[in-house]
Design a protein around this motif. Structure first.
Motif, PDB file in Angstrom:
ATOM      1  N   GLU A   8       0.857  -1.181   0.000  1.00  0.00           N
ATOM      2  CA  GLU A   8       0.000   0.000   0.000  1.00  0.00           C
ATOM      3  C   GLU A   8       0.890   1.227   0.000  1.00  0.00           C
ATOM      4  O   GLU A   8       1.696   1.419   0.907  1.00  0.00           O
ATOM      5  N   GLY A   9       0.725   2.042  -1.028  1.00  0.00           N
ATOM      6  CA  GLY A   9       1.607   3.192  -1.160  1.00  0.00           C
ATOM      7  C   GLY A   9       3.031   2.732  -1.367  1.00  0.00           C
ATOM      8  O   GLY A   9       3.318   1.890  -2.207  1.00  0.00           O
ATOM      9  N   ASP A  10       3.945   3.262  -0.564  1.00  0.00           N
ATOM     10  CA  ASP A  10       5.351   2.879  -0.657  1.00  0.00           C
ATOM     11  C   ASP A  10       5.740   1.850   0.399  1.00  0.00           C
ATOM     12  O   ASP A  10       6.907   1.512   0.532  1.00  0.00           O
ATOM     13  N   GLU A  11       4.759   1.349   1.154  1.00  0.00           N
ATOM     14  CA  GLU A  11       5.060   0.418   2.234  1.00  0.00           C
ATOM     15  C   GLU A  11       4.663  -1.004   1.844  1.00  0.00           C
ATOM     16  O   GLU A  11       3.546  -1.250   1.397  1.00  0.00           O
ATOM     17  N   CYS A  12       5.575  -1.906   2.052  1.00  0.00           N
ATOM     18  CA  CYS A  12       5.352  -3.314   1.723  1.00  0.00           C
ATOM     19  C   CYS A  12       5.379  -4.132   3.004  1.00  0.00           C
ATOM     20  O   CYS A  12       6.293  -4.002   3.825  1.00  0.00           O
ATOM     21  N   THR A  13       4.356  -4.969   3.182  1.00  0.00           N
ATOM     22  CA  THR A  13       4.267  -5.862   4.337  1.00  0.00           C
ATOM     23  C   THR A  13       4.390  -7.295   3.850  1.00  0.00           C
ATOM     24  O   THR A  13       3.624  -7.726   2.990  1.00  0.00           O
ATOM     25  N   VAL A  14       5.341  -8.010   4.406  1.00  0.00           N
ATOM     26  CA  VAL A  14       5.603  -9.392   3.986  1.00  0.00           C
ATOM     27  C   VAL A  14       5.510 -10.302   5.203  1.00  0.00           C
ATOM     28  O   VAL A  14       6.133 -10.043   6.230  1.00  0.00           O
ATOM     29  N   THR A  15       4.733 -11.363   5.054  1.00  0.00           N
ATOM     30  CA  THR A  15       4.642 -12.390   6.092  1.00  0.00           C
ATOM     31  C   THR A  15       5.448 -13.597   5.645  1.00  0.00           C
ATOM     32  O   THR A  15       5.361 -14.018   4.487  1.00  0.00           O
ATOM     33  N   ARG A  16       6.246 -14.114   6.568  1.00  0.00           N
ATOM     34  CA  ARG A  16       7.069 -15.288   6.247  1.00  0.00           C
ATOM     35  C   ARG A  16       6.972 -16.287   7.389  1.00  0.00           C
ATOM     36  O   ARG A  16       6.864 -15.903   8.563  1.00  0.00           O
ATOM     37  N   GLU A  17       6.968 -17.561   7.018  1.00  0.00           N
ATOM     38  CA  GLU A  17       6.878 -18.608   8.032  1.00  0.00           C
ATOM     39  C   GLU A  17       8.236 -18.862   8.657  1.00  0.00           C
ATOM     40  O   GLU A  17       9.251 -18.930   7.969  1.00  0.00           O
ATOM     41  N   VAL A  18       8.232 -18.986   9.990  1.00  0.00           N
ATOM     42  CA  VAL A  18       9.445 -19.336  10.727  1.00  0.00           C
ATOM     43  C   VAL A  18       9.114 -20.522  11.619  1.00  0.00           C
ATOM     44  O   VAL A  18       7.953 -20.929  11.717  1.00  0.00           O
ATOM     45  N   ASP A  19      10.105 -21.087  12.262  1.00  0.00           N
ATOM     46  CA  ASP A  19       9.863 -22.234  13.136  1.00  0.00           C
ATOM     47  C   ASP A  19       8.867 -21.864  14.229  1.00  0.00           C
ATOM     48  O   ASP A  19       9.090 -20.931  15.001  1.00  0.00           O
ATOM     49  N   GLY A  20       7.745 -22.560  14.264  1.00  0.00           N
ATOM     50  CA  GLY A  20       6.775 -22.346  15.327  1.00  0.00           C
ATOM     51  C   GLY A  20       5.850 -21.167  15.138  1.00  0.00           C
ATOM     52  O   GLY A  20       5.139 -20.790  16.074  1.00  0.00           O
ATOM     53  N   GLY A  21       5.814 -20.540  13.959  1.00  0.00           N
ATOM     54  CA  GLY A  21       4.894 -19.414  13.776  1.00  0.00           C
ATOM     55  C   GLY A  21       5.192 -18.639  12.508  1.00  0.00           C
ATOM     56  O   GLY A  21       5.732 -19.182  11.540  1.00  0.00           O
ATOM     57  N   VAL A  22       4.826 -17.356  12.516  1.00  0.00           N
ATOM     58  CA  VAL A  22       5.067 -16.492  11.355  1.00  0.00           C
ATOM     59  C   VAL A  22       5.743 -15.209  11.813  1.00  0.00           C
ATOM     60  O   VAL A  22       5.644 -14.809  12.977  1.00  0.00           O
ATOM     61  N   GLU A  23       6.422 -14.567  10.872  1.00  0.00           N
ATOM     62  CA  GLU A  23       7.110 -13.302  11.126  1.00  0.00           C
ATOM     63  C   GLU A  23       6.611 -12.291  10.106  1.00  0.00           C
ATOM     64  O   GLU A  23       6.499 -12.608   8.914  1.00  0.00           O
ATOM     65  N   THR A  24       6.288 -11.083  10.549  1.00  0.00           N
ATOM     66  CA  THR A  24       5.800 -10.041   9.654  1.00  0.00           C
ATOM     67  C   THR A  24       6.828  -8.925   9.562  1.00  0.00           C
ATOM     68  O   THR A  24       7.283  -8.402  10.587  1.00  0.00           O
ATOM     69  N   LEU A  25       7.195  -8.587   8.337  1.00  0.00           N
ATOM     70  CA  LEU A  25       8.195  -7.555   8.083  1.00  0.00           C
ATOM     71  C   LEU A  25       7.559  -6.407   7.312  1.00  0.00           C
ATOM     72  O   LEU A  25       6.687  -6.620   6.472  1.00  0.00           O
ATOM     73  N   LYS A  26       7.993  -5.172   7.601  1.00  0.00           N
ATOM     74  CA  LYS A  26       7.545  -4.000   6.857  1.00  0.00           C
ATOM     75  C   LYS A  26       8.761  -3.238   6.362  1.00  0.00           C
ATOM     76  O   LYS A  26       9.739  -3.088   7.090  1.00  0.00           O
ATOM     77  N   ALA A  27       8.672  -2.766   5.131  1.00  0.00           N
ATOM     78  CA  ALA A  27       9.773  -1.997   4.556  1.00  0.00           C
ATOM     79  C   ALA A  27       9.227  -1.090   3.463  1.00  0.00           C
ATOM     80  O   ALA A  27       8.106  -1.271   2.984  1.00  0.00           O
ATOM     81  N   LYS A  28      10.019  -0.116   3.086  1.00  0.00           N
ATOM     82  CA  LYS A  28       9.644   0.822   2.034  1.00  0.00           C
ATOM     83  C   LYS A  28      10.206   0.357   0.693  1.00  0.00           C
ATOM     84  O   LYS A  28      11.273  -0.266   0.624  1.00  0.00           O
ATOM     85  N   LEU A  29       9.470   0.661  -0.362  1.00  0.00           N
ATOM     86  CA  LEU A  29       9.994   0.442  -1.705  1.00  0.00           C
ATOM     87  C   LEU A  29      11.163   1.392  -1.934  1.00  0.00           C
ATOM     88  O   LEU A  29      11.182   2.480  -1.371  1.00  0.00           O
ATOM     89  N   PRO A  30      12.154   1.014  -2.756  1.00  0.00           N
ATOM     90  CA  PRO A  30      12.274  -0.223  -3.546  1.00  0.00           C
ATOM     91  C   PRO A  30      12.658  -1.418  -2.678  1.00  0.00           C
ATOM     92  O   PRO A  30      13.241  -1.252  -1.608  1.00  0.00           O
TER      93      PRO A  30
END
Length: 254
Positions: free
Chosen positions: A155-177
């Protein structure tokens, strides 16, 4: 709001349903006469790029599919375009098997020449299983990265990525590019329909060489030997629990 200019690298590999065999010289996997197709993780990348366009949260200006390899790699570029990529770029290299660092350097030049602000690529190719190119590219460009994505939202210039890790998930946020590498749970790639396959034949596909980017295919690694894994040993049966414990002790497991 930034328009997304997406680069999706794709690779031609031995089809995932084929059991690889070592060649007679034990120097590599036999590729002659073997069915090839697009790397499965790269199919996820093309699908996610097209879905970003379909969601319409961010306008997608262009989806460029890229591949480096023999002339037959054009087939997977046409497949990528049939799935929804707008155009293709093929660096033709018949002789050398390109290493991850060389591919990352090549992609850096393509990103700069084509003014990309998002690169989506498979976390690894199923032939060398290196899982290095995306991370190397992020380092060369000094861009944010999120690896092994199972969900992507922009959304806009912000990217949210969910990734699976041992025992759960991790959510990362970063700006484009940004650089994103894809994992199997991200999506279900679509089949290219016959009308889209026909349309893909008319989409632009540019061919270049390594020399056009001032690069060569010099190898930094040498494969000493490739051998088949040893045959798996069959299991054994025991009469009761005591027999199982005795057997485990005999094997040194307990």
């Amino acid at each position: 709001m930034s328009k997304l200019r997406i680069l999706v690298p794709v690779k031609r590999v031995i089809d995932y349903a084929v059991k690889p065999r070592v060649n007679k010289a034990q120097t590599a996997i036999e590729t002659q006469g073997v069915k090839h197709s697009m790397n499965p993780f790269d199919e996820l990348s093309i699908e996610e790029a097209v879905r970003l366009r379909e969601r319409k949260k961010n306008p997608v200006e262009d989806i460029l599919a890229f591949s480096a390899g023999p002339a037959k790699s054009q087939d997977i570029l046409r497949t990528a375009m049939a799935m929804g990529a707008d155009r293709g770029l093929h660096i033709v290299e018949e002789k050398a098997e390109l290493e991850p660092l060389a591919v990352a350097k090549m992609l850096k030049k393509v990103v700069e020449d084509e003014d990309r602000n998002l690169v989506i690529l498979g976390k690894q190719s199923i032939d060398d299983d290196a899982n290095q190119t995306g991370q190397m590219l992020a380092g060369l460009l000094n861009w944010s990265q999120a690896t092994q994505a199972s969900m992507v939202e922009i959304e806009g210039d912000e990217c949210t990525v969910t990734r699976e890790v041992d025992g759960g998930v991790e959510t990362l946020k970063a700006k484009l590019p940004m650089i994103i590498t894809t994992d199997l749970r991200l999506n279900e790639p679509r089949y290219a329909s016959l009308p889209n396959i026909m349309k893909a034949k008319k989409k632009p596909l540019v061919k270049k060489t390594l020399k056009d980017y001032g690069m060569d295919a010099e190898k930094r690694l040498k494969t000493v030997r490739v051998v088949e894994p040893p045959p798996r040993q069959g299991g054994g049966k025991v009469e009761d629990v005591e027999g199982m414990i005795s057997k485990l002790k005999e094997l040194g497991a307990i």
